[in-house]
Design a protein around this motif. Structure first.
Motif, PDB file in Angstrom:
ATOM      1  N   THR A 225      24.563 -18.355  -1.775  1.00  0.00           N
ATOM      2  CA  THR A 225      23.739 -19.560  -1.851  1.00  0.00           C
ATOM      3  C   THR A 225      23.869 -20.324  -0.544  1.00  0.00           C
TER       4      THR A 225
ATOM      5  N   ASP B 240      27.319 -13.377  -9.142  1.00  0.00           N
ATOM      6  CA  ASP B 240      26.066 -13.725  -9.805  1.00  0.00           C
ATOM      7  C   ASP B 240      26.327 -13.882 -11.304  1.00  0.00           C
TER       8      ASP B 240
ATOM      9  N   ARG C  63      20.929 -12.293  -3.985  1.00  0.00           N
ATOM     10  CA  ARG C  63      22.001 -11.514  -4.592  1.00  0.00           C
ATOM     11  C   ARG C  63      21.804 -10.039  -4.292  1.00  0.00           C
TER      12      ARG C  63
ATOM     13  N   THR D 232      25.924 -27.260  -7.641  1.00  0.00           N
ATOM     14  CA  THR D 232      25.038 -28.393  -7.353  1.00  0.00           C
ATOM     15  C   THR D 232      25.552 -29.675  -7.999  1.00  0.00           C
TER      16      THR D 232
ATOM     17  N   MET E  90      17.535 -25.263  -0.694  1.00  0.00           N
ATOM     18  CA  MET E  90      18.511 -24.320  -1.224  1.00  0.00           C
ATOM     19  C   MET E  90      17.855 -22.973  -1.455  1.00  0.00           C
TER      20      MET E  90
ATOM     21  N   ILE F 225      25.579 -21.736 -10.133  1.00  0.00           N
ATOM     22  CA  ILE F 225      24.723 -22.622  -9.335  1.00  0.00           C
ATOM     23  C   ILE F 225      24.757 -24.042  -9.893  1.00  0.00           C
TER      24      ILE F 225
ATOM     25  N   HIS G 169      29.487 -15.993  -3.843  1.00  0.00           N
ATOM     26  CA  HIS G 169      29.954 -16.113  -5.226  1.00  0.00           C
ATOM     27  C   HIS G 169      29.435 -14.937  -6.029  1.00  0.00           C
TER      28      HIS G 169
ATOM     29  N   VAL H  91      18.934 -18.856  -2.867  1.00  0.00           N
ATOM     30  CA  VAL H  91      19.926 -17.965  -3.462  1.00  0.00           C
ATOM     31  C   VAL H  91      19.439 -16.528  -3.319  1.00  0.00           C
TER      32      VAL H  91
END
Length: 225
Positions: free
Chosen positions: A190, A155, A181, A164, A177, A160, A153, A179
């Motif tokens: 993610t 940023d 970038r 979620t 989880m 997020i 995805h 993440v």
């Protein structure tokens, strides 16, 4: 080390000889295949450390190939993986590297099918357990022990939270989880491990969210041939 389960001691059901060099290698191959989305037509596997030193004697090369063809760790076809790869038209190359890696039993996959390419790096850490450390250029920490959801995805603020929230509304619990970038407001990834795999309807909702580019599920309990 804290005791987890009996498989931490005796290892998984497998076609041997080694839980780390064979069973773990099969699992890494299956995860790489699911990250690509289907069986690759071309595969390059770079082995590091102990994998590079002993792969032929322990059958690691056959195990990695078998995983890319979605075989289980105890599949009787593993010793004949080269013949099966030829039948299925998969071209492959196995090379070794003298460069140091974070773990001695490390492999990097470079996979292609149609116009898609992907990269994955992971290690077999013993007893048939594995850890995936990189998906393409992103850092992750996936074990294959639980269903994993991986989303590419942008940023952007709120992505997020919307992801979620969509998962939570479906009743699926997120166990872990991470993440990563490439740059601020650039592409991000993610990766999360879930208690249960999300249903197709949830995946449809996720891919329709703003700024979500791609969504894949990695689940070693599905798709065995």
């Amino acid at each position: 080390m804290r005791f987890k389960d009996v498989f931490s001691i005796i290892g998984p059901a497998m076609t041997g000889p080694s839980s780390s060099h064979t069973a773990g290698a099969v699992k890494l191959g299956r995860i790489a295949r699911q990250w690509l989305g289907e069986q690759p037509t071309e595969a390059k596997m770079t082995l590091y450390g102990s994998f590079a030193d002993t792969f032929q004697g322990h059958g690691t090369d056959l195990a990695l190939l078998s995983g890319l063809m979605d075989m289980a760790t105890d599949d009787s076809r593993i010793p004949d993986a080269e013949e099966w790869a030829e039948k299925l038209g998969m071209q492959y190359e196995i090379v070794t590297s003298g460069l140091p890696a974070a773990h001695p039993n490390t492999v990097k996959f470079e996979l292609k099918v149609h116009d898609q390419t992907c990269y994955m790096m992971g290690a077999s850490i013993g007893g048939g357990s594995v850890v995936v450390s990189h998906l393409n250029d992103f850092r992750v920490q996936l074990t294959g022990d639980f269903p994993a959801l991986v989303l590419r995805h942008l940023d952007k603020a709120g992505v997020i939270a919307s992801v979620t929230s969509t998962i939570s509304e479906s009743g699926v619990n997120i166990g872990f989880m991470q993440v990563d970038r490439k740059a601020r407001e650039g592409e991000a990834l993610t990766a999360m491990e879930l208690d249960t795999a999300p249903c197709p309807e949830v995946l449809t909702k996720l891919i329709q969210l703003p700024h979500v580019l791609d969504c894949k599920v990695i689940d070693l309990k599905k798709g065995l041939i």
